[in-house]
Design an enzyme around this catalytic site. Structure first.
Site, PDB file in Angstrom:
ATOM      1  N   ASP A   1      50.353 -42.018  80.187  1.00 24.45           N
ATOM      2  CA  ASP A   1      50.681 -41.683  78.527  1.00 24.45           C
ATOM      3  C   ASP A   1      51.397 -41.604  78.396  1.00 24.45           C
ATOM      4  OD1 ASP A   1      51.891 -39.647  80.499  1.00 24.45           O
ATOM      5  OD2 ASP A   1      51.008 -38.210  80.010  1.00 24.45           O
TER       6      ASP A   1
ATOM      7  N   GLU B   1      43.074 -33.166  77.041  1.00 21.53           N
ATOM      8  CA  GLU B   1      43.429 -31.486  77.634  1.00 21.53           C
ATOM      9  C   GLU B   1      41.582 -31.034  77.418  1.00 21.53           C
ATOM     10  OE1 GLU B   1      45.920 -30.384  76.919  1.00 21.53           O
ATOM     11  OE2 GLU B   1      47.205 -30.797  75.844  1.00 21.53           O
TER      12      GLU B   1
HETATM   13  C1  GLP Z   1      53.310 -33.873  80.171  1.00 24.06           C
HETATM   14  C2  GLP Z   1      52.545 -34.923  80.174  1.00 24.06           C
HETATM   15  C3  GLP Z   1      51.965 -34.534  82.177  1.00 24.06           C
HETATM   16  C4  GLP Z   1      52.439 -33.689  82.581  1.00 24.06           C
HETATM   17  C5  GLP Z   1      52.718 -32.196  82.045  1.00 24.06           C
HETATM   18  C6  GLP Z   1      53.335 -31.639  83.256  1.00 24.06           C
HETATM   19  O1  GLP Z   1      51.930 -32.907  79.230  1.00 24.06           O
HETATM   20  N1  GLP Z   1      51.381 -35.383  79.838  1.00 24.06           N
HETATM   21  O2  GLP Z   1      51.547 -35.967  82.342  1.00 24.06           O
HETATM   22  O3  GLP Z   1      51.606 -33.385  84.559  1.00 24.06           O
HETATM   23  O4  GLP Z   1      53.201 -32.870  81.070  1.00 24.06           O
HETATM   24  O5  GLP Z   1      54.801 -31.785  82.641  1.00 24.06           O
HETATM   25  P1  GLP Z   1      55.927 -30.738  84.512  1.00 24.06           P
HETATM   26  O6  GLP Z   1      55.705 -31.394  85.291  1.00 24.06           O
HETATM   27  O7  GLP Z   1      57.240 -30.922  83.277  1.00 24.06           O
HETATM   28  O8  GLP Z   1      55.128 -29.493  83.483  1.00 24.06           O
END
Ligand code: GLP
Length: 241
Positions: free
Chosen positions: A66, A141
């Protein structure tokens, strides 16, 4: 089927993730990569392995999940910058093989379709995932259809809050939209490796593994995939039966 591997903490989760990833770090493989704080330990291990063992990425191709919409790629928090800073610039992957969806341009939906076509032409061997505290994968989401392709999406309020820490803790600076691989795109990967650590992921982990397969928890669809490994630390596993 989801294979759950429980480990003690973040460091052990990163070690285990590297072990799962290692067989795919060979010429011809296609990696699905993720951003967020979760994969940083794994990326550090991949960099170390490249430096110390000469593991080469010259003939490896990657597709990221993404990108924020409307954020210039040179912005330090763009996922393009994140990937270059934490992985691509430290290994020998070719720029043209390291794909990150573009969040810029006139026709984001058209570009998203082209991104899916590229992935269809080079199927992902192993897709790395984190999980959002609301159960999102990539930026899919709650409520996103399970058969979605790469698309433009609004970010959930909770995701904007979660990601505030990367934008000077200023909610007004967090982009509100993103381009994301769809759940259908992610499900096409031959193997999936999801890492979840920390107590704020415990409910999402429980819903993903023990809950019904329902769009309310996007990650629950992984129960229907043939080959998923989930690595959880003690805190993230704390609500599991
Ligand atoms: C973002 C990304 C996701 C990721 C999520 C969790 O929203 N788009 O791909 O898994 O954050 O982030 P973190 O690993 O910092 O908890």
């Amino acid at each position: 089927m989801i294979k759950v591997i429980k480990v003690k903490d973040y460091e052990e989760a990163s070690d285990k993730a590297f072990e799962v990833m290692k067989p795919f770090l060979v010429p011809g493989k296609v990696l699905g990569l993720a951003t967020g704080s979760t994969p940083l330990g794994l990326y550090a291990r991949m960099v170390k392995d490249h430096e110390e063992n000469g593991t080469s990425y010259k003939d490896i191709c990657s597709f990221n999940l993404d990108e924020y919409a409307g954020l210039p790629i040179e912005h330090p928090e763009s996922y393009y910058s994140f990937m270059h800073r934490n992985l691509f610039d430290k290994i020998d992957i070719r720029e043209e093989n390291a794909h990150v969806p573009s969040g810029l341009g006139e026709d984001l939906e058209g570009q998203a379709k082209k991104y899916d076509a590229m992935i269809d032409a080079c199927p992902v061997d192993i897709q790395l995932l984190g999980i959002g505290s609301d159960g999102h994968i990539a930026f899919n989401e709650p409520g996103t259809p399970f058969d979605s392709g790469t698309h433009v999406t609004d970010l959930a309020e909770s995701t904007i809050k979660d990601n505030c820490r990367f934008f000077d803790n200023d909610i007004s600076k967090v982009p509100t939209q993103a381009v994301t691989q769809g759940i259908g795109t992610i499900m096409k990967a031959k193997n999936i490796l999801l890492i979840a650590t920390g107590a704020n992921k415990a409910q999402a982990v429980k819903d993903m593994i023990e809950g019904p397969v329902d769009v309310a928890c996007p990650a629950s669809i992984l129960q229907k995939h043939e080959n998923v490994t989930v690595i959880v630390d003690e805190a993230a596993a704390s609500l599991l039966k």
